[in-house]
Enzyme design. Structure first.
Site, short mmCIF file in Angstrom:
data_model
loop_
_atom_site.label_atom_id
_atom_site.label_comp_id
_atom_site.label_asym_id
_atom_site.label_seq_id
_atom_site.Cartn_x
_atom_site.Cartn_y
_atom_site.Cartn_z
N VAL A 1 -5.51 9.90 3.93
CA VAL A 1 -5.03 9.81 2.55
C VAL A 1 -3.86 8.83 2.47
O VAL A 1 -3.74 8.06 1.51
CB VAL A 1 -4.61 11.21 2.02
CG1 VAL A 1 -4.00 11.10 0.62
CG2 VAL A 1 -5.80 12.15 2.00
N CYS A 2 -3.01 8.83 3.50
CA CYS A 2 -1.79 8.01 3.49
C CYS A 2 -2.05 6.53 3.19
O CYS A 2 -1.39 5.95 2.33
CB CYS A 2 -1.03 8.17 4.80
SG CYS A 2 -0.53 9.87 5.14
N PRO A 3 -3.01 5.87 3.86
CA PRO A 3 -3.19 4.45 3.55
C PRO A 3 -3.68 4.20 2.13
O PRO A 3 -3.35 3.17 1.54
CB PRO A 3 -4.23 3.97 4.58
CG PRO A 3 -4.89 5.20 5.09
CD PRO A 3 -3.89 6.30 4.95
N GLU B 1 -2.72 5.91 -0.51
CA GLU B 1 -1.51 6.01 -1.35
C GLU B 1 -0.64 4.77 -1.20
O GLU B 1 -0.14 4.22 -2.18
CB GLU B 1 -0.69 7.23 -0.96
CG GLU B 1 -1.32 8.56 -1.26
CD GLU B 1 -0.39 9.69 -0.91
OE1 GLU B 1 -0.19 10.56 -1.77
OE2 GLU B 1 0.17 9.70 0.21
N LEU B 2 -0.42 4.35 0.04
CA LEU B 2 0.45 3.20 0.29
C LEU B 2 -0.16 1.92 -0.28
O LEU B 2 0.55 1.06 -0.78
CB LEU B 2 0.73 3.07 1.79
CG LEU B 2 1.49 4.26 2.40
CD1 LEU B 2 1.69 4.04 3.89
CD2 LEU B 2 2.81 4.51 1.71
#
Length: 187
Positions: A46-48, A50-51
């Protein structure tokens, strides 16, 4: 205890931006609007997304005078490696802060102690270094940069227009409210 209207706590950390390493401190977040965007870990799922979403909207944040600081408990070296290998993360032009000791994550109350990772926490900080918006999501729930932009615009509007507040779903240019005795019970 709520962090709203509290001043950010002191910190110093190593960061990565535009191919360079440098130090970031709490003082760097003062004097302008800032977003501190915590995420659990580099090289995840999920992190990439969002970034990348933040990267795609970074110019609009900058147009509002807002600087973005993404933070995870990874090192600044890991941030560089991820930036060099991920097409999504390669788009990032904002500061990626390493927090391997967890100091910043603990300062903002988002450290998941038993795993040593940060929750998905978003903090909007005003030019005086005071927290105006706090949002914390469960690990499986990604955030939306457009909604964050809307909230930043509302926070900036309220800061520059004392006596006015922004109702639900307020967008730039729409009507605001002026709380008063006359307004009680009329909404």
């Amino acid at each position: 205890m709520s962090l709203i209207n509290t001043e950010i706590k002191p910190f110093k950390a190593s960061a990565f931006k535009n191919g360079k390493f440098f130090d970031v401190t709490d003082a760097d977040l003062k004097g302008k609007w800032s977003v501190v965007f915590f995420y659990p870990a580099d090289f995840t799922f999920v992190c990439p997304t969002e970034l990348e979403d933040l990267a795609d909207n970074y110019a609009e944040f900058q147009g509002l005078g807002v600087e973005i600081y993404s933070v995870s408990t990874d090192t600044h070296f890991a941030h560089k490696a991820w930036h060099d290998t991920s097409d999504a993360v390669k788009k990032i032009q904002y500061t990626m802060v390493g927090d391997p000791t967890g100091t910043i994550s603990r300062n903002f109350g988002v450290m998941i102690e038993d795993v040593g990772l940060a929750d998905r926490g978003t903090f909007v900080i005003d030019p005086e270094g005071k927290i105006q918006i706090v949002e914390i999501n469960a690990g499986g729930v990604g955030r939306d940069a457009k909604e964050l932009l809307r909230k930043v615009k509302a926070a900036q509007y309220v800061a520059s227009h004392p006596g006015e507040v922004c109702p639900a779903k307020w967008k730039e240019g729409e009507k605001t409210l002026a709380p008063s005795l006359d307004l009680v019970g009329k909404i």
